[in-house]
Scaffold this active site. Structure first.
Site, PDB file in Angstrom:
ATOM      1  CG  ASP A  33      -2.253   0.621   0.954  1.00 30.14           C
ATOM      2  OD1 ASP A  33      -2.252   1.841   0.792  1.00 30.14           O
ATOM      3  OD2 ASP A  33      -3.282  -0.087   0.899  1.00 30.14           O
ATOM      4  CG  HIS A 113      -5.332   3.556   1.037  1.00 31.90           C
ATOM      5  ND1 HIS A 113      -4.987   2.281   0.671  1.00 31.90           N
ATOM      6  CD2 HIS A 113      -6.643   3.688   0.740  1.00 31.90           C
ATOM      7  CE1 HIS A 113      -6.045   1.673   0.157  1.00 31.90           C
ATOM      8  NE2 HIS A 113      -7.065   2.502   0.189  1.00 31.90           N
ATOM      9  CE1 TYR A 217      -4.264 -10.865 -13.281  1.00 29.45           C
ATOM     10  CE2 TYR A 217      -3.788  -9.810 -11.191  1.00 29.45           C
ATOM     11  CZ  TYR A 217      -3.707  -9.827 -12.570  1.00 29.45           C
ATOM     12  OH  TYR A 217      -3.076  -8.800 -13.221  1.00 29.45           O
ATOM     13  CB  SER A 284      -9.553   0.362   0.374  1.00 29.44           C
ATOM     14  OG  SER A 284      -9.043   0.592  -0.896  1.00 29.44           O
TER      15      SER A 284
END
Ligand SMILES: [Ca+2]
Ligand SMILES: [Ca+2]
Ligand SMILES: [Ca+2]
Ligand SMILES: [Ca+2]
Length: 764
Positions: A33, A113, A217, A284
């Site tokens: 991050d 963040h 993915y 997030s």
């Protein structure tokens, strides 16, 4: 002290979970991050330490030179290839500098963040201060791949992933992504996965169905955001992404966690709590909840003497969820820590991906996957109708573990529609599961929707989920409070456009057609979006006709972005807070005709903004009483605007703005333009304007110096009709239907003139 404000922890039953397991310091979560504020009192005890680089051997990161008894010596003491990576590393490619400084690779958080995410996963807990993390004692490895503005590049992120895997991270938490996949990034993730690292990523917040990577993915657990009522997050200004590629949901609104020193992610000061804490929202924040729970699972498994593989951890996570409410698929459910910790064993219930809901299946389907594990008892494959079925029908069962084709499913005699396949594995006295959703489409058919549920299903989105390409949906009269997502080629009709109402409840959009094609939408009243009522993104061959599009709170009736070859006709578009219709970002070759566009606070139609929207046709619309102009054209190239009746708009009938010559001229002809302030307000060059009637506008035309130039105001022999001509040129003579003296467009530009002003109004 803040536990009461951490609704998410109560929701996932963390307190009960902590009676079983609070997390082992040997379990490492790499947070890739913006870095971590490792000095924050609520996380400093849980920051991973690379002992080989902790040269003063105090178990802490002392980010100052060794001669002051710190840990920085500009050497790679442990020989792992990275200098001074005491708690992780900063992979952000540094910009070249002319000042020679010694490198400092500390992954400091200059954005906020990363620290917020780290705190959610594993804030130091029970230390008498601050918040609780999902895990209390697991270690956070700080791997910085994003700069202070939140920007990161794939090459750096791939390095972050490899670093985490090589330095013994057990879990990688990735609260970021984008809508394109990258082979480099996938290779890095596959490498980590092959080393047994559990990969967890956020699903994204754009309220769309598109795959967001790395979450999408196959080896990564994709986490959507849910709210306090266990619904998929859909607020006025954002929504969690969704789709068959999502694995689980976790809390993601108003999450209280740590604030990195000096940061304010939202930049408004309003989200800071008591200086050291911060409230943030998004997938997030959902992602590190799952990472923290995965850490608890690994810790408990370790105590039980189990070494779980990523797919086994995923099986436990997905087999211990609570129900989530959503009209679109948002994963198997919302994580529950307490339930998960009661199910720890080495079991795999895993279905291979099937064609997702954007495709369709026919005939007989091979359902592949893995059903195996310790104390295996049985596997069952079953299906249920819809995306969150309440009833299940068995396809097959077996007492033997299996890898490969688990079942054959013949869909030929089923009703068309969306189905969920569920694999249940019974082992160790518990039940484990995985799910996939798909759409069966063996024939073309019509689905019915009725607000009372008598003549069809109650919810339009349910029918949209069921409909295959070429199918139809018929919606009976009634008010449906929904936000629709349409992504297959379907024909959606309402019984009566005055009384078949889709009300967006002030959520982002009422109808969203994203990457759609050949959708037909007609017969609805579409009202009350927060942004535009109808949003077309990257869509083509869409027909929107015979609808009433009314009252978007903050934006336009219809917004087209990157959308071409669509037809918008015979709609009434009114009372929207911004434009009636807005075309943006290379939206081209659209036909907008025979609509009534009135009383919108902005412009009736706006063609706009670089990159321009070329080759559209705007014809035969009635455009009146809008708060700005009837039609505002910004840099358009090769558009044709004709046959429109444009009146009583506050600014101009037609407003040409933007001082750049178009590649191909836009032609404006055969329009009736009256009772606006300006009939035409020209502030840009290169238009061809002819056969229009400019009648009784306060100013029939105005050319703004110096931007309006080289406009042509005739077709070579005929110009436009100007109601103020005769009073301005009382000595003019008539000459074959045109006046003998050119009509000079008012303003300072002498060359802007209609050479052949018409004596009588033009009649098509
Ligand atoms: Ca130290
Ligand atoms: Ca090193
Ligand atoms: Ca060193
Ligand atoms: Ca069908």
């Amino acid at each position: 002290p803040y536990f009461d404000r951490q609704w998410a922890l109560k929701k996932i039953e963390a307190s009960d979970a902590w009676n079983i397991e609070t997390g082992d310091p040997s379990v490492i979560i790499a947070v890739i991050d913006t870095g971590i504020d490792y000095t924050h009192p609520d996380i400093s005890d849980n920051v991973w330490i690379n002992n080989g680089e902790d040269i003063n051997h105090n178990g802490r990161f002392d980010n100052w030179p060794f001669w002051l008894n710190g840990d920085i010596d500009w050497r790679d003491n442990d020989g792992n290839g990275f200098v001074d990576d005491v708690i992780g590393f900063n992979f952000v490619s540094s910009s070249p500098t002319f000042i020679i400084t010694l490198p400092n690779n500390a992954p400091k958080d200059d954005n906020g963040h990363g620290t917020h995410c780290a705190g959610i996963a594993s804030a130091a807990t029970d230390n008498g201060i601050g918040i609780a993390g999902v895990s209390w004692n697991c270690k956070i490895m700080a791997v910085k791949g994003f700069d202070s503005t939140g920007k990161g590049v794939v090459a750096d992120l791939a390095e972050c992933i490899v670093y985490a895997a090589d330095n013994n991270a057990d879990i990688i938490s990735m609260s970021w992504g984008r809508y394109s996949s990258s082979q480099l990034e996938k290779d890095a993730l596959d490498y980590a996965y092959s080393k047994g690292v559990i990969l967890i990523a956020a699903a994204g917040n754009e309220d769309i169905w598109s795959k967001f990577y790395p979450a999408a993915y196959e080896n990564v657990i994709a986490v959507a955001a849910s709210d306090e009522s266990d619904c998929r997050v859909l607020l006025s200004n954002w929504g969690s992404n969704f789709g068959s590629w999502i694995d689980v949901a976790a809390p993601g609104t108003n999450i209280l966690s740590l604030r990195a020193k000096g940061t304010d992610m939202y930049g408004d000061g309003a989200h800071i709590v008591d200086k050291y804490y911060y409230i943030a929202s998004g997938s997030s924040m959902a992602c590190p909840h799952v990472a923290g729970l995965a850490a608890l699972i690994l810790s408990k498994a370790q105590r039980d003497g189990l070494n779980l593989k990523p797919i086994e951890v995923k099986t436990i996570l997905c087999s211990s969820t609570d129900e989530i409410t959503s009209t679109v698929y948002t994963g198997v459910g919302r994580i529950n820590a307490y339930k998960a910790l009661q199910k720890i064993t080495s079991v795999v219930a895993s279905l291979d991906p099937l064609p997702d809901e954007k495709e369709e299946v026919q005939g007989e389907i091979k359902i592949k996957g893995i059903a195996e594990g310790k104390n295996f008892q049985q596997y069952i494959v079953e299906y249920g109708k819809g995306i969150y079925p309440t009833k299940w029908t068995k396809i097959t069962e077996s007492d033997n573990p299996k890898k490969g084709v688990l079942a054959l499913w013949n869909t030929v005699n089923l009703n068309d529609g969306a189905y969920t396949i569920r694999l249940k594995v019974k082992a160790n006295g518990n039940s484990y599961e995985d799910r996939v959703i798909l759409v069966v489409d063996n024939k073309n058919n019509t689905f019915y929707v009725d607000v009372n549920g008598k003549k069809g299903c109650r919810c339009i989105q349910t029918a949209v989920n069921d409909a295959g390409n070429g199918d139809s949906i018929y919606v009976y009269k009634g008010t449906y409070y929904e936000n629709l997502y349409i992504y297959r080629s379907i024909n959606l009709s309402g019984e009566d456009r005055n009384n078949t109402i889709v009300d967006g409840n002030l959520k982002p959009h009422v109808v969203k057609i994203y990457e759609g094609s050949k959708v037909k939408l007609n017969g609805f009243k579409i009202v009350n979006s927060y942004y535009s009522n109808i949003w077309l993104g990257y869509s083509s061959l869409i027909t929107i006709s015979n609808n009433i599009i009314y009252s978007s709170k903050n934006s336009s009736g219809i917004l087209l972005g990157r959308s071409s070859n669509n037809n918008i006709s015979n709609n009434i578009i009114s009372n929207n807070a911004n434009n009636g219709i807005i075309l943006l970002d290379r939206s081209s070759n659209n036909i907008i005709s025979a609509n009534i566009i009135s009383n919108n606070a902005g412009n009736g139609i706006l063609l706009g903004i670089i990159p321009t929207s070329p080759y559209n046709i705007i014809s035969n619309n009635i455009i009146s009483s809008n708060g700005e102009s009837g039609i505002l054209l910004l840099y358009p190239s090769g558009n044709r605007i004709f046959g429109n009746t444009i009146f009583l708009n506050s600014h101009s009938g037609i407003h040409l703005e933007g001082g750049v010559s178009p590649r191909e001229p836009t032609e404006i002809f055969d329009n009736n333009i009256s009772h606006n302030y300006y009939g035409i307000y020209a502030k840009s060059p290169g238009y061809i304007i002819y056969h229009n009637n400019f009648v009784n506008n306060k100013e029939n035309a105005y050319a703004v110096w110096p931007l309006a130039m080289d406009n042509r105001w005739d077709d070579g022999s005929m110009g436009n009709y100007w109601s103020d001509y005769e009073e301005r040129y009382p000595n003019a003579k008539e000459n074959n239907g045109v006046w003998s003296i050119p009509y000079r467009i008012p303003g300072k530009i002498i060359r802007e003139r209609d050479r052949y002003p018409l004596v009588k109004p033009w009649k098509g």
